[in-house]
Design a protein around this motif. Structure first.
Motif, PDB file in Angstrom:
ATOM      1  N   TYR A 103      -7.158  37.755  -6.355  1.00  0.00           N
ATOM      2  CA  TYR A 103      -6.135  38.637  -6.907  1.00  0.00           C
ATOM      3  C   TYR A 103      -6.131  40.002  -6.231  1.00  0.00           C
ATOM      4  N   LEU A 104      -4.931  40.494  -5.984  1.00  0.00           N
ATOM      5  CA  LEU A 104      -4.722  41.861  -5.528  1.00  0.00           C
ATOM      6  C   LEU A 104      -4.010  42.593  -6.657  1.00  0.00           C
ATOM      7  N   PHE A 105      -4.696  43.519  -7.300  1.00  0.00           N
ATOM      8  CA  PHE A 105      -4.157  44.255  -8.437  1.00  0.00           C
ATOM      9  C   PHE A 105      -3.716  45.634  -7.964  1.00  0.00           C
ATOM     10  N   ILE A 106      -2.403  45.814  -7.823  1.00  0.00           N
ATOM     11  CA  ILE A 106      -1.862  47.084  -7.354  1.00  0.00           C
ATOM     12  C   ILE A 106      -1.276  47.853  -8.540  1.00  0.00           C
ATOM     13  N   TYR A 107      -1.651  49.118  -8.654  1.00  0.00           N
ATOM     14  CA  TYR A 107      -1.165  49.936  -9.768  1.00  0.00           C
ATOM     15  C   TYR A 107      -0.649  51.273  -9.240  1.00  0.00           C
ATOM     16  N   ARG A 108       0.242  51.868 -10.037  1.00  0.00           N
ATOM     17  CA  ARG A 108       0.945  53.087  -9.624  1.00  0.00           C
ATOM     18  C   ARG A 108       1.074  54.030 -10.810  1.00  0.00           C
ATOM     19  N   ASP A 109       1.272  55.295 -10.546  1.00  0.00           N
ATOM     20  CA  ASP A 109       1.559  56.277 -11.589  1.00  0.00           C
ATOM     21  C   ASP A 109       2.660  55.734 -12.499  1.00  0.00           C
ATOM     22  N   GLY A 110       2.334  55.578 -13.780  1.00  0.00           N
ATOM     23  CA  GLY A 110       3.278  54.960 -14.711  1.00  0.00           C
ATOM     24  C   GLY A 110       4.562  55.733 -14.914  1.00  0.00           C
ATOM     25  N   ILE A 111       4.528  57.036 -14.717  1.00  0.00           N
ATOM     26  CA  ILE A 111       5.746  57.825 -14.889  1.00  0.00           C
ATOM     27  C   ILE A 111       6.683  57.608 -13.702  1.00  0.00           C
ATOM     28  N   ASP A 112       6.126  57.563 -12.507  1.00  0.00           N
ATOM     29  CA  ASP A 112       6.941  57.234 -11.334  1.00  0.00           C
ATOM     30  C   ASP A 112       7.529  55.829 -11.465  1.00  0.00           C
ATOM     31  N   ALA A 113       6.704  54.887 -11.913  1.00  0.00           N
ATOM     32  CA  ALA A 113       7.164  53.505 -12.087  1.00  0.00           C
ATOM     33  C   ALA A 113       8.269  53.430 -13.138  1.00  0.00           C
ATOM     34  N   ASP A 275      -3.088  57.522 -22.660  1.00  0.00           N
ATOM     35  CA  ASP A 275      -4.398  56.884 -22.556  1.00  0.00           C
ATOM     36  C   ASP A 275      -4.516  56.073 -21.269  1.00  0.00           C
ATOM     37  N   THR A 276      -3.467  55.347 -20.936  1.00  0.00           N
ATOM     38  CA  THR A 276      -3.489  54.522 -19.728  1.00  0.00           C
ATOM     39  C   THR A 276      -3.366  55.379 -18.477  1.00  0.00           C
ATOM     40  N   LEU A 277      -2.547  56.408 -18.518  1.00  0.00           N
ATOM     41  CA  LEU A 277      -2.438  57.323 -17.375  1.00  0.00           C
ATOM     42  C   LEU A 277      -3.785  57.956 -17.066  1.00  0.00           C
ATOM     43  N   ARG A 278      -4.501  58.362 -18.103  1.00  0.00           N
ATOM     44  CA  ARG A 278      -5.823  58.966 -17.905  1.00  0.00           C
ATOM     45  C   ARG A 278      -6.816  57.940 -17.361  1.00  0.00           C
ATOM     46  N   ARG A 279      -6.704  56.718 -17.816  1.00  0.00           N
ATOM     47  CA  ARG A 279      -7.616  55.658 -17.369  1.00  0.00           C
ATOM     48  C   ARG A 279      -7.545  55.470 -15.850  1.00  0.00           C
ATOM     49  N   TYR A 280      -6.371  55.714 -15.289  1.00  0.00           N
ATOM     50  CA  TYR A 280      -6.187  55.544 -13.846  1.00  0.00           C
ATOM     51  C   TYR A 280      -6.021  56.875 -13.116  1.00  0.00           C
ATOM     52  N   ASP A 281      -6.439  57.970 -13.763  1.00  0.00           N
ATOM     53  CA  ASP A 281      -6.453  59.296 -13.152  1.00  0.00           C
ATOM     54  C   ASP A 281      -5.060  59.782 -12.748  1.00  0.00           C
ATOM     55  N   TYR A 282      -4.065  59.497 -13.574  1.00  0.00           N
ATOM     56  CA  TYR A 282      -2.725  60.021 -13.329  1.00  0.00           C
ATOM     57  C   TYR A 282      -2.387  61.158 -14.293  1.00  0.00           C
ATOM     58  N   LEU A 283      -3.342  61.518 -15.116  1.00  0.00           N
ATOM     59  CA  LEU A 283      -3.119  62.597 -16.074  1.00  0.00           C
ATOM     60  C   LEU A 283      -4.417  63.362 -16.269  1.00  0.00           C
TER      61      LEU A 283
END
Length: 283
Positions: A103-113, A275-283
């Protein structure tokens, strides 16, 4: 044949990653955007895309695996890359079907998405896109999807937000969310559920099964990130081929979603999915 499954929320770079990988010899995929119709065959009337692993019956496994084998044979692929955003909601189901997959798990800033996804919810009819996907709808499922598609388009005509009745991965509580939230919030919650469901599944998998890719890192340093991905896949590729594969990758979309939403809306969404943004260092 090896299988590599790209997992990511909508508008998080899944298409970009798939297209980059399939430029290499021996790596191929389906000639359409996604194959959610194939993944849902045998569970076509399941009420959401959050299909549990126990729905992967022997018949379902046989059918989906057969589609992988068919595309591999048709394209002479050594590696079949698959990308369907709805799979982010059902990784255990996917793993039950193709347990050998990486698996390749790609994630992005949720606000941009979110800013980008909103455009898809309100998009106009795209006939070529539809025709590409309809070729891979199992024949017995065609009447069901035809009715759903026409309803989604019809709904757009009288929707206050000029949106489709549904778009993207379908959450268990999608109708409740659509009734209680505006479209920006729906997109943000859709992103959050996709990312959280994926992370929860991957956290239980053994090392070497999944590689996490930050979208922002990939578009800023595509050569380095692609080398890391190819190492994970066990593929040896020349530096020249890597440079060619990422020649079209650009960082110009970074921040566009946030900018399109405006400061007040961004703050509201950051509170909603913080909570999720912080988990991935977007906040």
């Amino acid at each position: 044949m090896e299988s590599v499954v790209i997992i990511g929320a909508p508008r998080s770079g899944t298409n970009m990653l798939r297209d980059v990988l399939t430029t290499f010899e021996g790596v191929d995929t389906w000639p359409c955007d996604e194959i959610n119709y194939i993944w849902r065959h045998g569970n076509v009337r399941y009420p959401s895309d959050e299909i549990p692993a126990d729905q992967a019956s022997p018949a379902v496994k046989k059918y989906i695996r057969g589609r992988f084998e068919h595309i591999a044979k048709q394209t002479a692929a050594e590696v079949v890359v698959e990308k369907t955003c709805a799979n982010s909601l059902r990784v255990p189901f996917v793993d039950a079907v193709v347990p050998e997959a990486k698996y390749l798990f790609i994630y992005r800033d949720g606000i941009d998405a979110t800013g980008s996804a909103k455009l898809r919810w309100t998009a106009k009819l795209d006939i070529p896109y539809i025709l590409e996907k309809v070729r891979f709808v199992p024949k017995m499922d065609l009447p069901y999807y035809a009715l759903r598609y026409f309803w989604a388009r019809f709904y757009r005509f009288f929707s206050k937000e000029k949106r489709l009745a549904f778009w993207g991965p379908a959450l268990d509580d999608m109708q409740d969310i659509l009734q209680k939230h505006d479209l920006d919030e729906v997109c943000a919650l859709q992103w959050q559920k996709c990312v959280e469901q994926s992370e929860n599944a991957f956290s239980t998998m053994p090392e070497g099964k999944v590689l996490r890719i930050r979208y922002e890192d990939f578009v800023r340093a595509p050569k380095e990130e692609l080398k890391r991905i190819l190492d994970f896949m066990g593929r040896e590729v020349s530096d020249e081929s890597i440079s060619s594969a990422v020649s079209g990758v650009s960082a110009k979309s970074l921040g566009k979603g946030r900018q399109s939403l405006g400061e007040a809306k961004v703050k509201q969404l950051e509170e909603l999915v913080g909570d999720t943004l912080r988990r991935y260092d977007y906040l």
